[in-house]
Design an enzyme around this catalytic site. Sequence first.
Site, mmCIF file in Angstrom:
data_model
loop_
_atom_site.group_PDB
_atom_site.id
_atom_site.type_symbol
_atom_site.label_atom_id
_atom_site.label_comp_id
_atom_site.label_asym_id
_atom_site.label_seq_id
_atom_site.Cartn_x
_atom_site.Cartn_y
_atom_site.Cartn_z
ATOM 1 N N ARG A 147 -32.853 24.400 -5.562
ATOM 2 C CA ARG A 147 -31.591 23.983 -4.946
ATOM 3 C C ARG A 147 -30.466 24.200 -5.952
ATOM 4 N NH1 ARG A 147 -29.832 17.843 -3.411
ATOM 5 N NH2 ARG A 147 -29.118 17.908 -5.559
ATOM 6 N N TYR A 159 -21.201 15.961 -6.039
ATOM 7 C CA TYR A 159 -22.583 15.610 -5.733
ATOM 8 C C TYR A 159 -23.547 16.659 -6.307
ATOM 9 C CZ TYR A 159 -27.025 15.441 -3.512
ATOM 10 O OH TYR A 159 -28.380 15.425 -3.336
ATOM 11 N N ASP A 217 -27.338 21.936 -0.699
ATOM 12 C CA ASP A 217 -27.136 20.683 0.045
ATOM 13 C C ASP A 217 -25.632 20.459 0.238
ATOM 14 O OD1 ASP A 217 -27.168 18.133 1.071
ATOM 15 O OD2 ASP A 217 -28.564 17.314 -0.416
ATOM 16 N N HIS A 219 -24.434 17.934 1.809
ATOM 17 C CA HIS A 219 -24.290 16.471 1.744
ATOM 18 C C HIS A 219 -23.267 15.937 2.745
ATOM 19 C CE1 HIS A 219 -25.336 12.803 -0.673
ATOM 20 N NE2 HIS A 219 -26.447 13.499 -0.707
ATOM 21 N N GLU A 243 -28.619 22.561 3.750
ATOM 22 C CA GLU A 243 -28.986 21.198 4.143
ATOM 23 C C GLU A 243 -27.763 20.354 4.465
ATOM 24 O OE1 GLU A 243 -30.995 19.240 0.929
ATOM 25 O OE2 GLU A 243 -30.690 17.269 1.805
ATOM 26 N N GLU A 269 -32.576 13.556 6.198
ATOM 27 C CA GLU A 269 -32.930 12.562 5.164
ATOM 28 C C GLU A 269 -32.438 11.164 5.514
ATOM 29 O OE1 GLU A 269 -31.043 14.518 1.740
ATOM 30 O OE2 GLU A 269 -29.619 12.872 1.644
ATOM 31 N N ARG A 290 -36.001 17.103 7.405
ATOM 32 C CA ARG A 290 -35.832 16.532 6.059
ATOM 33 C C ARG A 290 -36.229 15.060 5.982
ATOM 34 N NH1 ARG A 290 -35.499 17.749 1.476
ATOM 35 N NH2 ARG A 290 -33.507 16.919 0.788
ATOM 36 N N GLU A 346 -39.419 18.703 -1.336
ATOM 37 C CA GLU A 346 -38.482 18.422 -2.434
ATOM 38 C C GLU A 346 -39.229 17.631 -3.516
ATOM 39 O OE1 GLU A 346 -35.050 16.057 -1.394
ATOM 40 O OE2 GLU A 346 -34.096 16.466 -3.333
ATOM 41 N N TRP A 409 -19.606 11.142 1.634
ATOM 42 C CA TRP A 409 -20.105 11.460 0.284
ATOM 43 C C TRP A 409 -21.388 12.283 0.357
ATOM 44 C CZ3 TRP A 409 -24.543 10.360 -2.630
ATOM 45 C CH2 TRP A 409 -24.450 10.793 -3.977
HETATM 46 O O1 KDG Z 1 -30.021 8.070 -1.813
HETATM 47 C C1 KDG Z 1 -29.317 9.253 -1.644
HETATM 48 C C2 KDG Z 1 -30.093 10.418 -2.223
HETATM 49 O O2 KDG Z 1 -31.429 10.341 -1.841
HETATM 50 C C3 KDG Z 1 -29.528 11.745 -1.783
HETATM 51 O O3 KDG Z 1 -28.202 11.834 -2.225
HETATM 52 C C4 KDG Z 1 -30.356 12.884 -2.335
HETATM 53 O O4 KDG Z 1 -29.339 14.365 -0.765
HETATM 54 C C5 KDG Z 1 -30.255 14.120 -1.511
HETATM 55 C C6 KDG Z 1 -31.341 15.111 -1.605
HETATM 56 O O5 KDG Z 1 -31.275 16.071 -0.855
HETATM 57 O O6 KDG Z 1 -32.251 14.914 -2.389
HETATM 58 MG MG MG Z 2 -29.854 15.911 0.637
#
Ligand code: KDG
Ligand code: MG
Length: 409
Positions: A147, A159, A217, A219, A243, A269, A290, A346, A409
């Site tokens: 990643r 991030y 990612d 995010h 992602e 996630e 995810r 992951e 975020w």
């Molecule tokens: O708790 C938040 C994290 O698990 C996250 O920010 C991690 O996005 C993430 C990832 O893809 O591992």
């Molecule tokens: Mg993520």
Amino acid sequence: MKIVAADVVVTSPTRNFVTLKVTTDEGVTGLGDATLNGRELSVAAYLKEHVVPLLLGRDPANIEDTWQFLYRSGYWRRGPVTMAAIAAVDMALWDIKGKVAGMPVYQLLGGASRRGLSTYGHASGRDLPELFDSIRHEKEHGFSAIRVQTSVPGIKALYGVAAQAQASGERYDYEPAQRTALPVEEDWDTRAYLRHLPGVFEAVRNEFGPDLALLHDGHHRMTPLQAARLGKDLEPYDLFWLEDCTPAENQEALRLVRQHTTTPLAIGEVFNSIYDIKDLISEQLIDYVRCASTHFGGISPLKKVMDFAAVYQVKSGFHGPTDVSPVGLAAQMHVGMAIHNFGLQEYMEHSERTNAVFEQSLTFVDGLLHPGDNPGLGVELNEEEAAKYEYQPAYLPYNRLADGTVHDW
Ligand code: KDG
Ligand code: MG
């Protein structure tokens, strides 16, 4: 066999973990992960106050019945707190079942479909030389999928980007999100990000060639149109997946993204039930699931959602950051070993202190992760070690735009 005790252990060996330990009258114990990053004590309280009293006296063998009982009898279904609590019970009961059978859990789920789980590592850099160093480091560590997260000119903290370069020879700071007693403010500018990112992927492809699987990612920060544009702009660099390109609670958004790009999409996630993802799967709007065992209700629903996804050629890409504990990671590794439609796992690697608290049978050789063949999940809690580390209040950061507006975020 009967459950005679269920204890909630909160420990913080570099970060907070909430673990449920279920004990039977025959002395067999099982572990479950209930860690909800930044909201840990809410799940600990939910378990202690509302779940543990319901477990005492139950037969640990009846996993599905216990899952359905906790899900349906609560009336207030779903949500991350409830589902993390149910997940912990589900994992602990699978752990017990494995120990009683003398088999690793993946054997109970159908046996091994592969030698081990392909994993991806995490690279980041504040500029290209730092990013290339970080990618080389992950490759040397055995990862063939990586990643890539990068700083963006004009954005101070981003991030997934470590604040400092790794000292040579030292393990990289894989999960650099700030964790503080109160949430710290970070800044964000989507247009600057969209302008910068494709050039970074072009440079990475030129440097590392076509073979290396590259992931990114987003995010949750883009609108559907912005995400669609990014997906298109990244097509020449052949991403393994993009992602969380849009906020996960608006699943409609992915329909628009999908119409415009062939970049593979991964999401889930923050999902906690099949109802968050069923349409994305059945309409083939995503390529990778995810979801994490810990936040999706445990091993039982994770196996079911993947069997459903198999019908639509959608694969797994389970969430494995360090805020999923070694118990949660083990739980999803067992699912990944058993299902046919495994995609990629992951793997962020826990700290040495965490590994001393959670003694594990997992192996990681040549980029392949394996949960080991110990009966059950293959993780034991060292309670003496766990007791050394008290809970630490730790919030994730949040974002504001230049004009002060709060952003995802
Ligand atoms: O708790 C938040 C994290 O698990 C996250 O920010 C991690 O996005 C993430 C990832 O893809 O591992
Ligand atoms: Mg993520």
